[in-house]
Design a protein around this motif. Structure first.
Motif, PDB file in Angstrom:
ATOM      1  N   ALA A  10      -4.384 -15.490   5.398  1.00 33.09           N
ATOM      2  CA  ALA A  10      -4.857 -14.129   5.145  1.00 33.09           C
ATOM      3  C   ALA A  10      -5.872 -14.136   4.013  1.00 33.09           C
ATOM      4  CB  ALA A  10      -3.683 -13.222   4.800  1.00 33.09           C
ATOM      5  N   VAL A  39     -13.318 -10.920   7.725  1.00 32.57           N
ATOM      6  CA  VAL A  39     -12.390  -9.794   7.608  1.00 32.57           C
ATOM      7  C   VAL A  39     -13.004  -8.591   8.317  1.00 32.57           C
ATOM      8  CG1 VAL A  39     -11.167  -8.268   6.021  1.00 32.57           C
ATOM      9  CG2 VAL A  39     -11.495 -10.672   5.426  1.00 32.57           C
ATOM     10  N   ASN A  41     -13.105  -4.468   9.750  1.00 31.10           N
ATOM     11  CA  ASN A  41     -12.916  -3.102   9.235  1.00 31.10           C
ATOM     12  C   ASN A  41     -13.255  -2.977   7.751  1.00 31.10           C
ATOM     13  OD1 ASN A  41     -11.978  -2.363  11.795  1.00 31.10           O
ATOM     14  ND2 ASN A  41      -9.900  -3.011  11.263  1.00 31.10           N
ATOM     15  N   THR A  83     -14.097   2.920  -3.678  1.00 30.24           N
ATOM     16  CA  THR A  83     -13.051   2.093  -3.072  1.00 30.24           C
ATOM     17  C   THR A  83     -13.661   1.191  -2.011  1.00 30.24           C
ATOM     18  OG1 THR A  83     -11.423   3.839  -3.432  1.00 30.24           O
ATOM     19  CG2 THR A  83     -10.832   2.120  -1.854  1.00 30.24           C
ATOM     20  N   ARG A  85     -12.550  -1.315   1.083  1.00 26.43           N
ATOM     21  CA  ARG A  85     -11.403  -1.605   1.937  1.00 26.43           C
ATOM     22  C   ARG A  85     -11.840  -2.612   2.998  1.00 26.43           C
ATOM     23  NH1 ARG A  85      -8.686   3.689   3.712  1.00 26.43           N
ATOM     24  NH2 ARG A  85      -7.947   3.608   1.595  1.00 26.43           N
ATOM     25  N   GLY A  87      -9.791  -4.483   5.993  1.00 23.31           N
ATOM     26  CA  GLY A  87      -8.486  -4.633   6.629  1.00 23.31           C
ATOM     27  C   GLY A  87      -7.425  -3.982   5.759  1.00 23.31           C
ATOM     28  N   SER A  88      -6.441  -4.763   5.317  1.00 21.59           N
ATOM     29  CA  SER A  88      -5.378  -4.202   4.471  1.00 21.59           C
ATOM     30  C   SER A  88      -5.668  -4.375   2.982  1.00 21.59           C
ATOM     31  CB  SER A  88      -4.046  -4.879   4.802  1.00 21.59           C
ATOM     32  OG  SER A  88      -4.150  -6.264   4.543  1.00 21.59           O
ATOM     33  N   LEU A  89      -6.798  -5.004   2.658  1.00 17.55           N
ATOM     34  CA  LEU A  89      -7.152  -5.238   1.249  1.00 17.55           C
ATOM     35  C   LEU A  89      -7.892  -4.040   0.688  1.00 17.55           C
ATOM     36  CD1 LEU A  89      -8.527  -8.860   1.655  1.00 17.55           C
ATOM     37  CD2 LEU A  89      -6.239  -8.189   0.913  1.00 17.55           C
ATOM     38  N   ILE A  90      -7.554  -3.672  -0.538  1.00 15.69           N
ATOM     39  CA  ILE A  90      -8.194  -2.518  -1.178  1.00 15.69           C
ATOM     40  C   ILE A  90      -8.502  -2.852  -2.637  1.00 15.69           C
ATOM     41  CG2 ILE A  90      -7.897  -0.125  -1.930  1.00 15.69           C
ATOM     42  CD1 ILE A  90      -6.123   0.335   0.472  1.00 15.69           C
TER      43      ILE A  90
END
Length: 104
Positions: A10, A39, A41, A83, A85, A87-90
């Motif tokens: 990941a 990565v 999105n 912000t 973003r 995937g699930s990373l922020i």
């Protein structure tokens, strides 16, 4: 340190966004570096509003890992939370646009 046993590791954020202070009319640049490319999105936001590539908002990507947002000719109302973003990373940081103080 937790090692993942997946075939595809990941991605993680290597270098996150940093708080930035600029004056009205200047440009503000935010950079986020990911551990590896691919990565999906990827999205930039300012105070919950999605940003898109245009004359004022420059969104770029280098090697699929380094993502950069440049806000040109900022105004006081652009102050807020940027912000990133992927995937699930922020990653988030504050943008503070300072007005030019009148000469005494």
């Amino acid at each position: 340190l937790l090692l993942l046993c997946h075939a595809e590791e990941a991605a993680v954020i290597v270098s996150g966004l940093r708080n930035t202070d600029v004056f009205v009319g200047e440009s503000a640049t935010f950079t986020c570096e990911l551990s590896h490319p691919g990565v999906k999105n990827v999205q930039w936001w300012l105070d919950g509003t999605p940003l898109h590539n245009n004359l004022v908002t420059e969104i770029s990507e280098q090697d699929g890992r380094i993502h950069t947002l440049t806000l040109n000719d900022v105004a006081c109302h652009d102050s807020g939370t940027v912000t990133f973003r992927a995937g699930s990373l922020i990653s988030s940081a504050k943008l503070l646009v300072k007005g030019i103080s009148p000469l005494a």
